[in-house]
Design a protein around this motif. Structure first.
Motif, mmCIF file in Angstrom:
data_model
loop_
_atom_site.group_PDB
_atom_site.id
_atom_site.type_symbol
_atom_site.label_atom_id
_atom_site.label_comp_id
_atom_site.label_asym_id
_atom_site.label_seq_id
_atom_site.Cartn_x
_atom_site.Cartn_y
_atom_site.Cartn_z
ATOM 1 N N ALA A 132 -7.684 6.308 9.760
ATOM 2 C CA ALA A 132 -7.070 5.467 8.726
ATOM 3 C C ALA A 132 -7.223 6.115 7.352
ATOM 4 C CB ALA A 132 -7.700 4.078 8.732
ATOM 5 N N GLY A 137 -5.332 6.059 3.715
ATOM 6 C CA GLY A 137 -5.790 4.676 3.578
ATOM 7 C C GLY A 137 -6.794 4.521 2.448
ATOM 8 N N THR A 138 -6.673 3.413 1.717
ATOM 9 C CA THR A 138 -7.678 3.085 0.706
ATOM 10 C C THR A 138 -8.877 2.490 1.428
ATOM 11 O OG1 THR A 138 -6.847 0.853 0.453
ATOM 12 C CG2 THR A 138 -5.867 2.536 -0.962
ATOM 13 N N ARG A 139 -9.937 2.193 0.693
ATOM 14 C CA ARG A 139 -11.110 1.598 1.338
ATOM 15 C C ARG A 139 -10.761 0.223 1.928
ATOM 16 N NH1 ARG A 139 -15.073 1.138 -3.745
ATOM 17 N NH2 ARG A 139 -14.184 3.179 -4.092
ATOM 18 N N ASP A 141 -7.763 -0.570 3.166
ATOM 19 C CA ASP A 141 -7.019 -0.296 4.404
ATOM 20 C C ASP A 141 -7.986 0.025 5.544
ATOM 21 O OD1 ASP A 141 -4.463 -0.566 3.236
ATOM 22 O OD2 ASP A 141 -4.592 1.455 2.420
ATOM 23 N N VAL A 142 -8.995 0.839 5.232
ATOM 24 C CA VAL A 142 -9.976 1.216 6.261
ATOM 25 C C VAL A 142 -10.748 -0.028 6.713
ATOM 26 C CG1 VAL A 142 -12.022 2.613 6.771
ATOM 27 C CG2 VAL A 142 -10.179 3.585 5.394
ATOM 28 N N LEU A 144 -9.641 -3.102 6.648
ATOM 29 C CA LEU A 144 -8.734 -3.932 7.444
ATOM 30 C C LEU A 144 -8.584 -3.407 8.866
ATOM 31 C CD1 LEU A 144 -5.817 -4.881 5.020
ATOM 32 C CD2 LEU A 144 -7.404 -6.422 6.165
ATOM 33 N N VAL A 145 -8.482 -2.082 8.978
ATOM 34 C CA VAL A 145 -8.405 -1.472 10.316
ATOM 35 C C VAL A 145 -9.669 -1.804 11.105
ATOM 36 C CG1 VAL A 145 -8.602 0.754 11.503
ATOM 37 C CG2 VAL A 145 -6.771 0.384 9.869
ATOM 38 N N GLU B 51 -9.784 8.294 -8.872
ATOM 39 C CA GLU B 51 -9.675 7.902 -7.460
ATOM 40 C C GLU B 51 -8.215 7.681 -7.076
ATOM 41 O OE1 GLU B 51 -11.691 4.726 -4.367
ATOM 42 O OE2 GLU B 51 -12.535 4.979 -6.358
ATOM 43 N N LEU B 55 -6.155 9.633 -4.276
ATOM 44 C CA LEU B 55 -5.442 8.933 -3.204
ATOM 45 C C LEU B 55 -4.029 9.496 -3.071
ATOM 46 C CD1 LEU B 55 -5.242 6.565 -1.133
ATOM 47 C CD2 LEU B 55 -4.435 5.142 -3.021
ATOM 48 N N ARG B 58 -4.291 12.721 -1.312
ATOM 49 C CA ARG B 58 -4.577 12.516 0.119
ATOM 50 C C ARG B 58 -3.330 12.098 0.881
ATOM 51 N NH1 ARG B 58 -7.585 8.727 1.998
ATOM 52 N NH2 ARG B 58 -8.177 7.455 0.220
ATOM 53 N N ARG B 59 -2.473 11.361 0.182
ATOM 54 C CA ARG B 59 -1.266 10.870 0.858
ATOM 55 C C ARG B 59 -0.213 11.952 1.060
ATOM 56 N NH1 ARG B 59 -0.651 4.477 -0.755
ATOM 57 N NH2 ARG B 59 -2.427 3.889 0.532
ATOM 58 N N PHE B 71 -5.310 3.508 17.169
ATOM 59 C CA PHE B 71 -5.724 2.133 16.902
ATOM 60 C C PHE B 71 -5.439 1.270 18.127
ATOM 61 C CE2 PHE B 71 -4.171 3.626 12.623
ATOM 62 C CZ PHE B 71 -5.431 3.962 12.179
ATOM 63 N N TYR B 81 1.648 3.471 11.134
ATOM 64 C CA TYR B 81 0.527 3.091 10.267
ATOM 65 C C TYR B 81 0.573 3.774 8.898
ATOM 66 C CZ TYR B 81 -4.060 2.135 8.460
ATOM 67 O OH TYR B 81 -5.081 1.731 7.634
ATOM 68 N N ILE B 85 0.740 1.584 5.310
ATOM 69 C CA ILE B 85 -0.234 1.485 4.209
ATOM 70 C C ILE B 85 0.324 2.018 2.895
ATOM 71 C CG2 ILE B 85 -2.280 1.518 5.684
ATOM 72 C CD1 ILE B 85 -2.569 4.481 5.072
ATOM 73 N N ARG B 86 1.493 2.633 2.943
ATOM 74 C CA ARG B 86 2.119 3.086 1.700
ATOM 75 C C ARG B 86 3.006 2.004 1.087
ATOM 76 N NH1 ARG B 86 0.429 7.197 4.293
ATOM 77 N NH2 ARG B 86 0.047 9.215 3.333
ATOM 78 N N TRP B 89 1.770 -4.828 -0.642
ATOM 79 C CA TRP B 89 1.257 -5.901 0.217
ATOM 80 C C TRP B 89 2.363 -6.878 0.570
ATOM 81 C CZ3 TRP B 89 -3.161 -5.414 2.617
ATOM 82 C CH2 TRP B 89 -4.124 -4.531 2.087
ATOM 83 N N ARG B 92 4.462 -5.348 3.244
ATOM 84 C CA ARG B 92 3.739 -5.357 4.521
ATOM 85 C C ARG B 92 3.866 -6.725 5.186
ATOM 86 N NH1 ARG B 92 -2.175 -2.424 3.835
ATOM 87 N NH2 ARG B 92 -1.572 -0.880 2.316
#
Lengths: 236, 235
Positions: A132, A137-139, A141-142, A144-145, B51, B55, B58-59, B71, B81, B85-86, B89, B92
């Motif tokens: 994740a 994934g943000t913290r 998201d992790v 939630l997973v 941060e 992020l 990382r994406r 999962f 997935y 997450i991109r 909310w 989603r």
């Protein structure tokens, strides 16, 4: 055979239905509210303790474990002191109220839900959390997973907390007072305290029927929570 | 050590087990902060960045691990997935409701990625019911679905049979053709020779040599590389 035994008991049931219904309502209101609030507190604590390394982690874990078996009478006594006039919550006038009973059950349920939730989230494989994170994934998201992966364990935690809350008698008896109003309806009387009262007065049949209602309620709530936990396997 | 992975190029990182290939990839994926040195992205030290910026970096990266680590959900949800997450909310939740009501249809990048690994027919199958090879192919599709700029592959085929290995290797080539830079850690020399444009050799003291695949395997400049390829270098 069972019906031969139970039906005469039900037919001879000495209480008004409104009285019994009010006891069930008070029991469910107190226990479900306590478990709901306890879950909101417990799951984040479990996630924090499960994922983060910090000073005092082992100490906190041992407090949670100890709290899982804490005597309910002692909890009731401490909560009674807290809500009494001399206690820190004395100004809220909570003695012999359902709110005090909720508070007492929260103190009992939080360690149970936290402890079982901690075991559940700790069992989620690190690789799944890494996956994740690696996908951006943000913290949250992790987290939630992890909650999603641990959902059966978390459902078990909620059920264990509910079982602890609805079946305890010492705490609610001390802080709630087992009160029924002049109109015959329960004010702070729960199924467990009513059973205790009936048994003490020698009305074992009535106590048995209230016990059967209590077991049926626990089974019903268990079935609902298990059903909610088994939602077909999607992430949220 | 220094290693650059240009867009569209497949770089194999070879070296004995335990030498640090996984650690290197985890550092590149920003799992851990390096104890020394720096990791730069577009000229910026990622660990000096905010941060939020980290992020965003990382994406741009997709990663596939040695184990599929899917999962507890069906193939479609696993593949989606990264896209999920991109989204905001609100989006989603909207999609969750659409899923519940069965209103979602049409193709998506996740489905296209599943087609690349040949699993488009298994959309609704639960991850637990897949074979190890199929699970790893879903993991690859999951990383490919959100169209990252870079793919980090940590020995993705070490537990797979030849057929599933061939599917993954073909998917890696296709990722390269799409302009994705790929770094693949492997201890399988033949695989490195088959798919890599360049090879980086990593031993106990870091990356000792980087070069064109043919050069590394036929005429390496470092004697230790030759010994490692010949199986004479024991760690």
């Amino acid at each position: 055979m069972i019906s031969d035994t139970l039906l005469p008991l039900v037919a001879a049931f000495p209480f008004e239905w409104t009285y019994v219904r009010s006891i069930i309502e008070v029991s469910l209101y107190v226990s479900l509210t306590a478990v709901f609030l306890s879950t909101i507190v417990s799951v984040p604590i479990a996630l924090l303790v499960g994922f983060r390394d910090f000073r005092g982690k082992n100490f906190l874990t041992s407090i949670i474990t100890t709290g899982m078996g804490f005597p309910s009478v002692v909890v009731g006594l401490v909560v009674l002191f807290a809500v009494s006039n001399e206690g820190p919550l004395g100004s809220f006038d909570l003695v012999f109220t359902t709110e005090a009973m909720i508070l007492s059950q929260i103190v009992l349920a939080v360690p149970v839900i936290t402890g079982v939730s901690l075991a559940a989230v700790s069992s989620v494989e690190q690789q799944v959390r890494d996956a994740a994170f690696a996908m951006g994934g943000t913290r949250y998201d992790v987290a939630l997973v992890t909650i999603k992966e641990a959902r059966y364990g978390l459902a078990t935690a909620v059920l264990a907390g509910f079982g602890r809350a609805i079946s305890e008698v010492g705490g609610v008896l001390i802080v709630g007072g087992n009160i029924a109003g002049a109109d015959g309806e329960s004010v702070t009387r729960t199924l467990t305290t009513a059973i205790q009262l009936e048994a003490r007065q020698g009305r074992f049949e009535t106590a048995m029927i209230l016990g059967a209602i209590l077991v049926a309620l626990v089974l019903l709530v268990n079935a609902i929570v298990v059903r909610l936990g088994d939602d077909g396997g999607g992430y949220r | 050590m220094s290693l650059d992975v240009p867009p569209g190029e497949i770089v194999a990182i070879i070296g004995p087990s335990g030498v640090g290939k996984t650690t290197l990839l985890r550092l590149l994926a920003m799992f851990e902060r390096p104890l020394g040195g720096s990791l730069e992205y577009g000229g910026t030290d990622v660990w000096d960045a905010s941060e939020q910026r980290r992020l965003e970096y990382r994406r741009d990266i997709g990663m596939v691990f040695q184990e599929a680590s899917l999962f507890d959900a069906n193939v479609r949800r696993n593949a989606e997935y990264g896209l999920h997450i991109r989204r905001s909310w609100r989006d989603r939740l909207r999609r969750e409701f659409a899923d519940l009501l069965g209103l979602r249809n049409g193709t998506s990048p996740a489905m296209e990625a599943l087609e690349v690994v040949g699993l488009e027919e298994k959309l609704e199958q639960h991850a637990e019911s897949l074979s190890g090879g199929e699970a790893q192919r879903v993991a690859f599709a999951r990383a490919l679905a959100y169209e990252p700029d870079f793919l980090l592959l940590d020995e993705p085929t070490s537990d797979l049979d030849p057929r599933n290995t061939a599917v993954i290797e073909e998917a890696v080539r296709e990722a390269g053709d799409r302009g994705i830079g790929v770094a693949i850690a492997t201890h399988d020399m033949n695989q490195a020779e088959r798919i890599a444009d360049r090879v980086a050799v990593i031993l106990g003291d870091g990356i000792i040599e980087v070069g064109e695949t043919e050069t590394i395997f036929e005429d390496p400049s470092d004697q230790r590389t030759q010994k490692f390829i010949d199986g004479e270098l024991i760690y």
